[in-house]
Every structure is written in C-alpha cells, then in structure tokens.
Design an enzyme around this catalytic site. Structure first.
Site, PDB file in Angstrom:
ATOM      1  N   LYS A 138      10.198   5.369  11.313  1.00 46.65           N
ATOM      2  CA  LYS A 138       8.964   5.790  10.651  1.00 46.65           C
ATOM      3  C   LYS A 138       7.859   5.752  11.685  1.00 46.65           C
ATOM      4  O   LYS A 138       7.990   5.148  12.741  1.00 46.65           O
ATOM      5  CB  LYS A 138       8.629   4.850   9.491  1.00 46.65           C
ATOM      6  CG  LYS A 138       9.565   4.994   8.309  1.00 46.65           C
ATOM      7  CD  LYS A 138       9.024   4.207   7.139  1.00 46.65           C
ATOM      8  CE  LYS A 138       9.968   4.236   5.957  1.00 46.65           C
ATOM      9  NZ  LYS A 138       9.503   3.349   4.881  1.00 46.65           N
ATOM     10  N   HIS A 141       1.844   3.639  13.114  1.00 55.74           N
ATOM     11  CA  HIS A 141       0.507   4.201  12.867  1.00 55.74           C
ATOM     12  C   HIS A 141      -0.598   3.158  13.029  1.00 55.74           C
ATOM     13  O   HIS A 141      -0.368   2.066  13.553  1.00 55.74           O
ATOM     14  CB  HIS A 141       0.456   4.838  11.483  1.00 55.74           C
ATOM     15  CG  HIS A 141       0.912   3.893  10.413  1.00 55.74           C
ATOM     16  ND1 HIS A 141       0.192   2.784  10.047  1.00 55.74           N
ATOM     17  CD2 HIS A 141       2.044   3.887   9.658  1.00 55.74           C
ATOM     18  CE1 HIS A 141       0.842   2.141   9.093  1.00 55.74           C
ATOM     19  NE2 HIS A 141       1.962   2.765   8.843  1.00 55.74           N
ATOM     20  N   HIS A 144      -0.006  -0.473  12.049  1.00 59.39           N
ATOM     21  CA  HIS A 144       0.790  -1.268  12.985  1.00 59.39           C
ATOM     22  C   HIS A 144      -0.039  -1.649  14.208  1.00 59.39           C
ATOM     23  O   HIS A 144       0.157  -2.705  14.790  1.00 59.39           O
ATOM     24  CB  HIS A 144       2.049  -0.494  13.414  1.00 59.39           C
ATOM     25  CG  HIS A 144       2.999  -0.276  12.281  1.00 59.39           C
ATOM     26  ND1 HIS A 144       3.405   0.963  11.891  1.00 59.39           N
ATOM     27  CD2 HIS A 144       3.593  -1.161  11.444  1.00 59.39           C
ATOM     28  CE1 HIS A 144       4.221   0.840  10.852  1.00 59.39           C
ATOM     29  NE2 HIS A 144       4.354  -0.434  10.568  1.00 59.39           N
TER      30      HIS A 144
END
Length: 578
Positions: A138, A141, A144
């Site tokens: 995933k 972004h 994170h």
C-alpha cells in the site's frame, strides 16, 4: 548550568524552611525571556509548595509569598529576591550566570542540560517505541511520514535522557490485503516491473485487483483462498509473500536512510500469526471468548457484561484479525524485551483499537499493560507534489529537495557548496519535520510547501540557516577561540538573555519527556535562533579586542552546540554551510 543554580536556590529554601532541598526542585523553574526585557532568572511557585504540604494549604497565598520572600537572605549567588503574584523571583549574580552556563561548552558540550536533577524522577528503563509501520504494497503516505518522524523524535528523546531504547517498525505484512495481492499478482503482475520499481508496481497491482474484485466474486474467493494458504503455510503462497516483503523492506530502508531514521527491529503482523491462535485459546480458557450471531469470535468489553461493546478477535472462518495479532505481539515483546514502557505511534483514528488492546491485555492477566501508551496524531491535509496527489513518501522527499535547491540557487547568501543536493535534502527534511512538530500532535494541519520552506519565519530552514551562520562565524575566527574567557565581558543584556533562555533547556526536555510532544523543543530552538540573530548584530566578534572576541565566541559556540543537540533530538541533521 541551570541545575547548579536550581540546586543552590533549593538549598537556601531548605535551610530557611528546614526541609530537604529536593522538595523545592519541582517548584523552581527558569523564567521565560522576552526580548530586551530584564527579568529574574528563576521563580518559585508557592501553590506547588502548598500542594506538596511544605506550606499550609489554607490562608492568603499572597501573604505567604511575601512572608517567605522576606525570610530569605541575599548572598554571593542570589543578588535579588522579590515577591510576585504567588511566586518568588530570584535573580542570580550576573558574572556567575555567565561563568556557570558557559563552562560546560569547554569539554562535554553534547551533554549540556542532560545531567539535570529534573530527570532523577524519570524511570530510566527499557523503552520500546513502535513507529512508522507502513503496510506492504500500500502507499507510504503522509500519515506514515508523521508516524516515522514523531516516533523517531520520541526514541531520540528517550535515548538522550538515558533510557535503553528499542526502535521497532511493525509492518502491516499480513491479513486480507495479502490475499488480494497474491490473487492479483497472478493476473496483473509482471516480474520485470517488479524488479524495476517494486513499490510502484505492487501498488498498481493492489489498486487494480481491488477495483476488479468489486464486481468479480471469483476474484474475491481467490483472495480468500490465497490468504488461507498463507495462514496454513503453503509453500508457494509463502514464497511469493516473502518476496514481496523483502523487496518492500529494502525499498523502505532506502527512504528511511534519507530521513536519517533507523530501526533496531523490523517486525510485522506475520511474526505473530501462530501466537495469535494461542491468544484465542487463552481467551477461551479464561471464558472471555464469546461467539456473536454472525459466528465471529468476540470479547465483551462492556462494563455491565451485556455485549453492548465488543471487540472482534476472530473471523467466522477462523482467521485472525489485526487486534488478535497485536495482542500476541504485545505479549511476545514483553517476554522478549522485558520493556518498562511501550509506546505506539499511530494516527488518532486507531485510538479505539488501542483502547481495546489495553483492556484485553489485563483481562488476560498481563498487569504490565498499564505501561503501554498510544501517542495519537492528527491528519495532514493537502500534501500534493507538482505531479499530483502524493502516493509515496519518496516523492515528497524529492520535491522538498528540488524546491529547496531552487530556493538556494536564488539566494544571494548561499555559499559555494561541495554537495548542494545533499544540503538541500537535509534542509528540506528539516522543513518537513518542523512544520509537522510546531503544533500539538493531535491537531490536523494543512501542508503548505511555500510557508514550510521560507528562510525567514519559524521554519526548519530558519533553524538550519541559524546553525550554518554560527558554524561560519566559528570557522572564520578559529584562531581567536580560547579555553578560558572572562565572564565579565558578557554582561550586556543581549548575552544575558541568551543565557537565561538556555537555563530552560533541561525543563523543556523534561516537559517533552512528560507529554511526548516535540512542540516544546521546537519553540525553544526557534526562540534561541531569534535571540542569536539579535546577538549577531549587537555583539560583533570581528573588530573587537581579543579578550572580548574570545568571550563572545564562547557564547556563540555554546548557543550553536545547544541548537545542534536539540535539532538532533528532533531528528534533524544540522548543516554547517548553506
């Protein structure tokens, strides 16, 4: 140093009130400075003394303040004592202030402020910090990024205060998303693309398979089958999963290196799938596991025991969930690391998850659950690069570096640098970090490239510029630096104000250690940079007599040292030219 003065004033109070001097340390604090305004150095809070039982808690507080102030005698250390509103102000001997504050910068400047008696009350054991924790395949972004820099700050802070720190990255490397990815890779994956740009390709496959599965029941079933094969350790599924995981960790490590972030342990949900089944058995044997109407395994968390609030720990097909693996992970970490505290850094949407986790652990007999803490943070809005919506952190770092490089090339003051890209990278990252850390962590904020990269104003660029300017001043005057200096040559208000501000450094670190918020340290360092900017104008080194130049250089190198130490705790690498 601040602790020398705090201790001396506490001794004076102890003698007057016939109490242990340690009792007064928590009630004494350095007075925050305001530009150009003369002020006392320390203040004693009378209400703190009332709460701790040193003074009677009844009666007129102002009368108590004035009575105590009148009992205290001046000496060679304290030259003024005055009663304020519920506080007693102490002004220390100016020459002694200069001497004691600048002494440490002769030898152990990186230890400045860290040996304070304020930290004696901290439980300096083993701290495990779990942060960053991206999901494989995933996008990595903005959330994170926040988890990464906040967790890194907490780990740095704890380490600098003498804790033994374990930095852990707990990857989302298990669960139904892998069923999707495994099933999807068979149909949409390409080995060549996987080699060229692993994260990008896995993300594309993941997006495509999810889109397809919306109206394709067979694909959904294939995903469920693949995840079940994983849980049953079937070799083909496990081999593909391992490959995805290794490729992803390699890619992430490259990004972390750019951020100056490192981990002691890469863990992940996959490590705890077998232990998660053991947790289910333990819940069962303690009578905590119930079956819901939908056939899922749940734990009743309602105070009345009426199933009004439950936590699902098992799917109806018997596979485990995120919380089940988190329970297993927490138990495993306590057995392995015997931590004294464990801190989870995730966004605030997971607050309920941790609330449930910290309720189920004690129900399983783990009394150490009260040493676990969740540090939640808000969302970042509007984080876009020039090419559009942010998908990968790498794109944000590239953009920060490119914009900073452009700004540096436009600036008249930019020095000739050996490696301008590297400087732009470090300064760009400090801009990202300071923008993130200025407010309370729980607050959402709007990402703003232009404001973040300004050289004036309260930004990471301003911190780096101030540090580089101090380094340049010290380099230019290398011959003038001396081991001894005359404190009586630094009695101007400008230098006294900087030293008064430095008195607060240990308190700021202590406050950050209490609530784990970086804003205290960020604001302290920004204020220090503003005071340094005034001192550059008012205390020139060039053109001053030798002994004045030596004294001023000692002040500037002390300020430079604290600035660099504080920046490193925040996770910023100071640059010495820009």
């Amino acid at each position: 140093m601040a602790c020398f003065f705090r201790r001396s004033i506490a001794e004076k109070l102890g003698r007057t009130l016939q109490q242990s001097e340690d009792a007064f340390i928590p009630a004494l604090s350095a007075v925050p400075v305001f530009k150009k305004q003369q002020s006392a150095d320390f203040k004693l809070s009378i209400s703190t003394l009332r709460v701790s039982g040193i003074l009677p808690s009844s009666g007129d507080i102002q009368l108590q303040t004035e009575n105590l102030a009148n009992q205290l005698k001046l000496d060679s250390l304290v030259e003024e004592i005055s009663a304020g509103s519920g506080v007693i102000n102490f002004k220390v001997n100016r020459k002694l202030l200069v001497q004691k504050m600048l002494e440490p910068f002769g030898e152990e400047s990186e230890k400045f402020g860290l040996n304070s008696e304020l930290f004696n009350t901290l439980n300096r054991g083993t701290t495990l910090v779990e942060y960053s924790s991206p999901n494989i395949a995933k996008k990595f972004h903005a959330g994170h990024l926040r988890s990464t820099v906040i967790g890194n700050f907490i780990a740095n802070l704890k380490q600098s205060l003498g804790h033994s720190v374990i930095r852990m990255n707990y990857l989302g490397d298990w669960g139904m998303q892998f069923g999707m990815l495994g099933a999807g890779f068979g149909q949409f994956g390409c080995r060549e693309k996987l080699k060229q740009n692993p994260l990008q390709h896995l993300f594309e496959v993941y997006v495509q398979v999810n889109k397809e599965a919306e109206h394709n029941e067979d694909l959904k079933q294939a995903a469920r089958d693949f995840f079940r094969q994983l849980e049953q350790h079937e070799s083909e599924a496990v081999s593909l999963w391992k490959q995805f995981r290794e490729i992803t960790v390699d890619e992430y490590q490259h990004v972390y290196k750019r951020l100056g972030v490192n981990f002691d342990v890469y863990s992940g949900e996959s490590f705890h799938q077998d232990q998660a089944q053991e947790v289910v058995q333990q819940l069962q044997s303690r009578g905590l596991l119930k079956t819901s109407e939908r056939g899922t395994g749940v734990v009743d968390l309602s105070p009345a025991g009426d199933m009004s609030s439950v936590c699902t720990v098992l799917r109806s097909d018997g596979t485990t969930l995120y919380i089940t693996r988190d329970l297993a992970a927490a138990i495993d970490r306590q057995e392995k690391y015997h931590f004294d505290e464990m801190i989870y850094v995730t966004d605030k949407s997971q607050a309920n998850h941790f609330h449930q986790l910290f309720q189920i652990l004690p129900a399983l007999g783990h009394s150490w659950a009260d040493r676990c803490q969740h540090v939640p943070f808000g969302l970042v809005r509007g984080m876009k690069t020039r090419s559009g919506e942010v998908v990968f952190l790498e794109d944000v770092l590239d953009e920060a570096r490119a914009r900073m490089l452009h700004n540096m090339s436009q600036s008249k003051t930019t020095k000739e640098l050996e490696n301008p890209e590297d400087t732009a990278e470090k300064v760009g990252i400090s801009a990202l970090i300071v923008q993130d850390f200025k407010g309370p962590l729980q607050s959402d904020y709007t990402f703003d490239w232009d404001r973040m990269l300004q050289a004036q104003g309260d930004t990471g660029v301003f911190l780096q510029y101030s540090h580089a300017r101090l380094c340049s001043l010290i380099r230019r005057n290398e011959g003038a630096q001396a081991a001894i200096f005359d404190p009586s040559l630094l009695l101007e208000q400008t230098s006294v104000t900087i030293l008064q501000h430095l008195l607060r450094y240990d308190e700021v670190l202590y406050q950050s250690a209490q609530d784990l918020q970086p804003k205290h340290l960020v604001n302290f360092l920004l204020k220090l940079c503003h005071l340094i900017a005034s001192a550059h104008r008012e205390l020139p080194v060039k053109g001053s007599s030798e002994d004045v130049a030596q004294a001023r250089l000692r002040l500037f190198s002390g300020a430079c040292s604290v600035l660099a130490n504080g920046m490193r705790i925040l996770g910023i690498t100071p640059v010495d030219k820009m």
